[in-house]
Design a protein around this motif. Sequence first.
Motif, PDB file in Angstrom:
ATOM      1  N   GLU A  80       3.898  -4.540  -2.315  1.00  0.00           N
ATOM      2  CA  GLU A  80       4.723  -3.345  -2.480  1.00  0.00           C
ATOM      3  C   GLU A  80       3.871  -2.084  -2.510  1.00  0.00           C
ATOM      4  O   GLU A  80       2.771  -2.086  -3.056  1.00  0.00           O
ATOM      5  CB  GLU A  80       5.500  -3.444  -3.804  1.00  0.00           C
ATOM      6  N   PRO A  81       4.373  -1.003  -1.924  1.00  0.00           N
ATOM      7  CA  PRO A  81       3.647   0.268  -1.996  1.00  0.00           C
ATOM      8  C   PRO A  81       3.497   0.726  -3.446  1.00  0.00           C
ATOM      9  O   PRO A  81       4.362   0.475  -4.278  1.00  0.00           O
ATOM     10  CB  PRO A  81       4.540   1.240  -1.226  1.00  0.00           C
ATOM     11  N   LEU A  82       2.401   1.391  -3.720  1.00  0.00           N
ATOM     12  CA  LEU A  82       2.132   1.880  -5.073  1.00  0.00           C
ATOM     13  C   LEU A  82       2.866   3.193  -5.341  1.00  0.00           C
ATOM     14  O   LEU A  82       3.085   3.987  -4.442  1.00  0.00           O
ATOM     15  CB  LEU A  82       0.644   2.152  -5.236  1.00  0.00           C
ATOM     16  N   ARG A  83       3.155   3.400  -6.612  1.00  0.00           N
ATOM     17  CA  ARG A  83       3.574   4.725  -7.044  1.00  0.00           C
ATOM     18  C   ARG A  83       2.285   5.535  -7.185  1.00  0.00           C
ATOM     19  O   ARG A  83       1.328   5.091  -7.800  1.00  0.00           O
ATOM     20  CB  ARG A  83       4.298   4.646  -8.390  1.00  0.00           C
ATOM     21  N   PHE A  84       2.264   6.703  -6.590  1.00  0.00           N
ATOM     22  CA  PHE A  84       1.062   7.532  -6.624  1.00  0.00           C
ATOM     23  C   PHE A  84       1.467   8.971  -6.866  1.00  0.00           C
ATOM     24  O   PHE A  84       2.628   9.351  -6.694  1.00  0.00           O
ATOM     25  CB  PHE A  84       0.271   7.409  -5.314  1.00  0.00           C
ATOM     26  N   VAL A  85       0.502   9.776  -7.258  1.00  0.00           N
ATOM     27  CA  VAL A  85       0.705  11.208  -7.410  1.00  0.00           C
ATOM     28  C   VAL A  85      -0.010  11.885  -6.249  1.00  0.00           C
ATOM     29  O   VAL A  85      -1.192  11.626  -6.004  1.00  0.00           O
ATOM     30  CB  VAL A  85       0.130  11.708  -8.756  1.00  0.00           C
ATOM     31  N   GLU A 141       2.798   6.265   2.598  1.00  0.00           N
ATOM     32  CA  GLU A 141       2.680   5.055   1.776  1.00  0.00           C
ATOM     33  C   GLU A 141       1.226   4.835   1.391  1.00  0.00           C
ATOM     34  O   GLU A 141       0.314   5.113   2.164  1.00  0.00           O
ATOM     35  CB  GLU A 141       3.189   3.856   2.579  1.00  0.00           C
ATOM     36  N   VAL A 142       1.018   4.321   0.157  1.00  0.00           N
ATOM     37  CA  VAL A 142      -0.307   3.943  -0.330  1.00  0.00           C
ATOM     38  C   VAL A 142      -0.239   2.499  -0.796  1.00  0.00           C
ATOM     39  O   VAL A 142       0.645   2.142  -1.576  1.00  0.00           O
ATOM     40  CB  VAL A 142      -0.763   4.841  -1.512  1.00  0.00           C
ATOM     41  N   ASN A 143      -1.164   1.664  -0.299  1.00  0.00           N
ATOM     42  CA  ASN A 143      -1.263   0.275  -0.733  1.00  0.00           C
ATOM     43  C   ASN A 143      -2.689  -0.012  -1.181  1.00  0.00           C
ATOM     44  O   ASN A 143      -3.639   0.354  -0.497  1.00  0.00           O
ATOM     45  CB  ASN A 143      -0.918  -0.695   0.406  1.00  0.00           C
ATOM     46  N   VAL A 144      -2.811  -0.662  -2.340  1.00  0.00           N
ATOM     47  CA  VAL A 144      -4.088  -1.165  -2.821  1.00  0.00           C
ATOM     48  C   VAL A 144      -3.885  -2.658  -3.020  1.00  0.00           C
ATOM     49  O   VAL A 144      -2.927  -3.069  -3.670  1.00  0.00           O
ATOM     50  CB  VAL A 144      -4.513  -0.499  -4.147  1.00  0.00           C
ATOM     51  N   SER A 145      -4.781  -3.462  -2.426  1.00  0.00           N
ATOM     52  CA  SER A 145      -4.585  -4.902  -2.492  1.00  0.00           C
ATOM     53  C   SER A 145      -5.857  -5.590  -2.971  1.00  0.00           C
ATOM     54  O   SER A 145      -6.940  -5.286  -2.467  1.00  0.00           O
ATOM     55  CB  SER A 145      -4.208  -5.402  -1.096  1.00  0.00           C
ATOM     56  N   PRO A 146      -5.749  -6.499  -3.953  1.00  0.00           N
ATOM     57  CA  PRO A 146      -4.527  -6.829  -4.674  1.00  0.00           C
ATOM     58  C   PRO A 146      -4.308  -5.882  -5.853  1.00  0.00           C
ATOM     59  O   PRO A 146      -5.236  -5.549  -6.557  1.00  0.00           O
ATOM     60  CB  PRO A 146      -4.797  -8.249  -5.173  1.00  0.00           C
ATOM     61  N   CYS A 147      -3.084  -5.462  -6.017  1.00  0.00           N
ATOM     62  CA  CYS A 147      -2.668  -4.651  -7.171  1.00  0.00           C
ATOM     63  C   CYS A 147      -1.169  -4.838  -7.350  1.00  0.00           C
ATOM     64  O   CYS A 147      -0.377  -3.990  -6.952  1.00  0.00           O
ATOM     65  CB  CYS A 147      -3.015  -3.173  -6.962  1.00  0.00           C
ATOM     66  N   PRO A 148      -0.756  -5.979  -7.940  1.00  0.00           N
ATOM     67  CA  PRO A 148       0.672  -6.256  -8.073  1.00  0.00           C
ATOM     68  C   PRO A 148       1.384  -5.402  -9.127  1.00  0.00           C
ATOM     69  O   PRO A 148       2.589  -5.242  -9.072  1.00  0.00           O
ATOM     70  CB  PRO A 148       0.721  -7.739  -8.440  1.00  0.00           C
ATOM     71  N   THR A 149       0.634  -4.841 -10.087  1.00  0.00           N
ATOM     72  CA  THR A 149       1.253  -4.010 -11.122  1.00  0.00           C
ATOM     73  C   THR A 149       0.368  -2.792 -11.373  1.00  0.00           C
ATOM     74  O   THR A 149      -0.808  -2.784 -11.018  1.00  0.00           O
ATOM     75  CB  THR A 149       1.397  -4.780 -12.452  1.00  0.00           C
ATOM     76  N   GLN A 150       0.961  -1.771 -11.979  1.00  0.00           N
ATOM     77  CA  GLN A 150       0.190  -0.589 -12.343  1.00  0.00           C
ATOM     78  C   GLN A 150       0.124  -0.452 -13.850  1.00  0.00           C
ATOM     79  O   GLN A 150       1.100  -0.775 -14.517  1.00  0.00           O
ATOM     80  CB  GLN A 150       0.813   0.660 -11.703  1.00  0.00           C
ATOM     81  N   PRO A 151      -0.999  -0.004 -14.422  1.00  0.00           N
ATOM     82  CA  PRO A 151      -2.188   0.407 -13.694  1.00  0.00           C
ATOM     83  C   PRO A 151      -2.845  -0.780 -12.997  1.00  0.00           C
ATOM     84  O   PRO A 151      -2.769  -1.908 -13.480  1.00  0.00           O
ATOM     85  CB  PRO A 151      -3.096   0.974 -14.787  1.00  0.00           C
ATOM     86  N   CYS A 152      -3.492  -0.509 -11.853  1.00  0.00           N
ATOM     87  CA  CYS A 152      -4.201  -1.560 -11.120  1.00  0.00           C
ATOM     88  C   CYS A 152      -5.352  -2.060 -11.980  1.00  0.00           C
ATOM     89  O   CYS A 152      -6.124  -1.263 -12.499  1.00  0.00           O
ATOM     90  CB  CYS A 152      -4.774  -1.014  -9.817  1.00  0.00           C
ATOM     91  N   LEU A 153      -5.436  -3.376 -12.131  1.00  0.00           N
ATOM     92  CA  LEU A 153      -6.587  -3.970 -12.812  1.00  0.00           C
ATOM     93  C   LEU A 153      -7.663  -4.194 -11.763  1.00  0.00           C
ATOM     94  O   LEU A 153      -7.475  -4.978 -10.834  1.00  0.00           O
ATOM     95  CB  LEU A 153      -6.204  -5.294 -13.471  1.00  0.00           C
ATOM     96  N   PHE A 191      -4.982  14.170   3.069  1.00  0.00           N
ATOM     97  CA  PHE A 191      -4.223  13.595   1.958  1.00  0.00           C
ATOM     98  C   PHE A 191      -5.075  13.564   0.709  1.00  0.00           C
ATOM     99  O   PHE A 191      -6.302  13.611   0.755  1.00  0.00           O
ATOM    100  CB  PHE A 191      -3.639  12.212   2.280  1.00  0.00           C
ATOM    101  N   CYS A 192      -4.375  13.518  -0.409  1.00  0.00           N
ATOM    102  CA  CYS A 192      -4.997  13.356  -1.718  1.00  0.00           C
ATOM    103  C   CYS A 192      -3.986  12.621  -2.583  1.00  0.00           C
ATOM    104  O   CYS A 192      -2.840  13.051  -2.696  1.00  0.00           O
ATOM    105  CB  CYS A 192      -5.342  14.711  -2.342  1.00  0.00           C
ATOM    106  N   TRP A 193      -4.405  11.501  -3.158  1.00  0.00           N
ATOM    107  CA  TRP A 193      -3.525  10.746  -4.041  1.00  0.00           C
ATOM    108  C   TRP A 193      -4.286  10.248  -5.258  1.00  0.00           C
ATOM    109  O   TRP A 193      -5.502  10.126  -5.232  1.00  0.00           O
ATOM    110  CB  TRP A 193      -2.833   9.589  -3.324  1.00  0.00           C
ATOM    111  N   LYS A 194      -3.532   9.989  -6.327  1.00  0.00           N
ATOM    112  CA  LYS A 194      -4.103   9.490  -7.579  1.00  0.00           C
ATOM    113  C   LYS A 194      -3.282   8.306  -8.068  1.00  0.00           C
ATOM    114  O   LYS A 194      -2.054   8.320  -7.948  1.00  0.00           O
ATOM    115  CB  LYS A 194      -4.049  10.553  -8.681  1.00  0.00           C
ATOM    116  N   ILE A 195      -3.988   7.311  -8.613  1.00  0.00           N
ATOM    117  CA  ILE A 195      -3.317   6.194  -9.293  1.00  0.00           C
ATOM    118  C   ILE A 195      -4.094   5.845 -10.554  1.00  0.00           C
ATOM    119  O   ILE A 195      -5.318   6.015 -10.607  1.00  0.00           O
ATOM    120  CB  ILE A 195      -3.201   4.930  -8.402  1.00  0.00           C
TER     121      ILE A 195
END
Length: 150
Positions: free
Chosen positions: A21-26, A37-49, A140-144
């Motif tokens: 799933e795409p991440l929620r990002f700022v 869209e922003v994807n970080v893999s693997p990162c099933p939940t936020q905050p990403c571990l 682009f600039c995004w934060k998670i």
Amino acid sequence: MVPSPLALLLALGAAATALAEPLRFVDCGSVDGSIQEVNVSPCPTQPCLLHKGTSYSINVTFASKIESQGSKAKVYGEMLRMDVPFPIPEPDGCKSGIQCPIQKGHSYSYLNKLPVKSEYPSIKLIVKWELVDDQEQMLFCWKIPVQITS
């Protein structure tokens, strides 16, 4: 009651979809592009571990509002309102999935890796990822939020 093979397949499919799933990002100042869209893999939940000694795949889909011969990524760990640079293996956006020169009105998939070094401290922080064009303006600039862990 034993679940049917079909039910197991559906459950596995739902779990696999949840991982992608795409991440929620700022958005932190995308001027010359717009993030789709922003994807970080693997990162099933936020905050990403983010586990030390592991490398994470980054995939950002964005549309360019300008033309640019090239692009360069800058990555930071934001701690106590300070940006600490994070080195990445390939800062050149043209070597990270983007067909250069960048064309106005086209969509691109930016692909890169975020290595988490074993010497990093175990800490919660914000990852800030920028991609700048030839004029040092942000495509682009995004934060998670992330948590670095052992």
